[in-house]
Design an enzyme around this catalytic site. Sequence first.
Site, PDB file in Angstrom:
ATOM      1  N   CYS A 109     -23.020 -34.426 -80.455  1.00 13.50           N
ATOM      2  CA  CYS A 109     -21.800 -33.616 -80.414  1.00 13.50           C
ATOM      3  C   CYS A 109     -22.035 -32.422 -79.497  1.00 13.50           C
ATOM      4  O   CYS A 109     -23.175 -31.980 -79.304  1.00 13.50           O
ATOM      5  CB  CYS A 109     -21.388 -33.163 -81.819  1.00 13.50           C
ATOM      6  SG  CYS A 109     -22.447 -31.916 -82.573  1.00 13.50           S
TER       7      CYS A 109
ATOM      8  N   CYS B  90     -45.027 -17.536 -70.706  1.00 12.70           N
ATOM      9  CA  CYS B  90     -45.062 -16.644 -69.542  1.00 12.70           C
ATOM     10  C   CYS B  90     -44.502 -17.365 -68.329  1.00 12.70           C
ATOM     11  O   CYS B  90     -44.442 -18.597 -68.281  1.00 12.70           O
ATOM     12  CB  CYS B  90     -46.498 -16.198 -69.283  1.00 12.70           C
ATOM     13  SG  CYS B  90     -46.679 -15.048 -67.882  1.00 12.70           S
TER      14      CYS B  90
ATOM     15  N   CYS C 149     -32.849  -9.239 -54.588  1.00 14.70           N
ATOM     16  CA  CYS C 149     -32.658  -7.783 -54.686  1.00 14.70           C
ATOM     17  C   CYS C 149     -32.801  -7.102 -53.326  1.00 14.70           C
ATOM     18  O   CYS C 149     -32.478  -5.917 -53.186  1.00 14.70           O
ATOM     19  CB  CYS C 149     -33.644  -7.175 -55.695  1.00 14.70           C
ATOM     20  SG  CYS C 149     -35.370  -7.140 -55.126  1.00 14.70           S
TER      21      CYS C 149
ATOM     22  N   CYS D 211     -38.244 -15.362 -80.934  1.00 13.53           N
ATOM     23  CA  CYS D 211     -39.449 -15.512 -81.755  1.00 13.53           C
ATOM     24  C   CYS D 211     -40.677 -15.018 -80.996  1.00 13.53           C
ATOM     25  O   CYS D 211     -40.604 -14.627 -79.837  1.00 13.53           O
ATOM     26  CB  CYS D 211     -39.621 -16.960 -82.198  1.00 13.53           C
ATOM     27  SG  CYS D 211     -40.064 -18.082 -80.836  1.00 13.53           S
TER      28      CYS D 211
END
Length: 297
Positions: free
Chosen positions: A95, A260, A194, A255
Amino acid sequence: MQVIGRRQPTEYSIVKIIERVNTLGRGFAHCTPHLIARSDVKFAFRLARASMSSQLLKLASSSSAKGVKETCSICYEDSVAKLMFSVDGCWHRYCTFCIEQHLEAKLLHGSLPKCPSEGCKSEIRIERCQKLLAPKLLDIMSQRVKEATIPAVEKVYCPNPTCSTLMSINEVQEYTRATIVRLQEPGSSRCIKCHELFCANCKVPWHSYKSCIMYKRYIHNNSDNVDTKLKSLATKKGWSQCRQCANMIELAEGCYHITCRCGFEFCYLCGAEWKNKKATCNCRLWDERNLIRGRID
């Protein structure tokens, strides 16, 4: 206090908001207002959205008596067949609500989502997720796909702490040549996102007026002071350091199982490595205060 009727609101805007809340409340069979912290508002919205999505799917199923129904193998709820999500390659079907949760969990955990069926390795293509995921999650998935296709030796991460965009060496070189007109020192590069300059050799933001040799000499001479300040800041902020690449990581939510950007998996609390998707320490897996409070928009 104003929402539950113990205090009368005085501002017109607040009055209208409360009237709207009460009107919406009358549309439910049961509705009881509760006071929550501002930081938990998104989490409450997420629960409400999940509940309404589930109810709408049930309504669609019940109103379509002639429609073929299927049972989702995750939640075991019946849904109209045309609302089921089919994984390319293996054709396992789920679903839409369950597959959305699966996609989000895997992406925020740092991995590319695959078919939820145990033992199945079929990948879920990003093209199939356009209508299921929020734009920011789609960006994350695109990043994960890119990470999987670039060889480790060709990966370049922008050292700007507010960016960290993944690029290939060729991307960086081509973009740098196209955007930097004047002659720069060897190693000078520009991030494609950036647009900040950084040193590809030293893997740090651009060290103006210093060659790579001068910068490395400066860091070597001041390493004790820099390391002390970094460790002090990390301790104060509660950051954890990856044992494999030494990257500092701050847990914003979720959690304590950390993946990394270099791929190393470890416990955020003690730094112990996770092996075969299992912890090697006895630390708790999560803290309720750090659980995801809202869907990424």
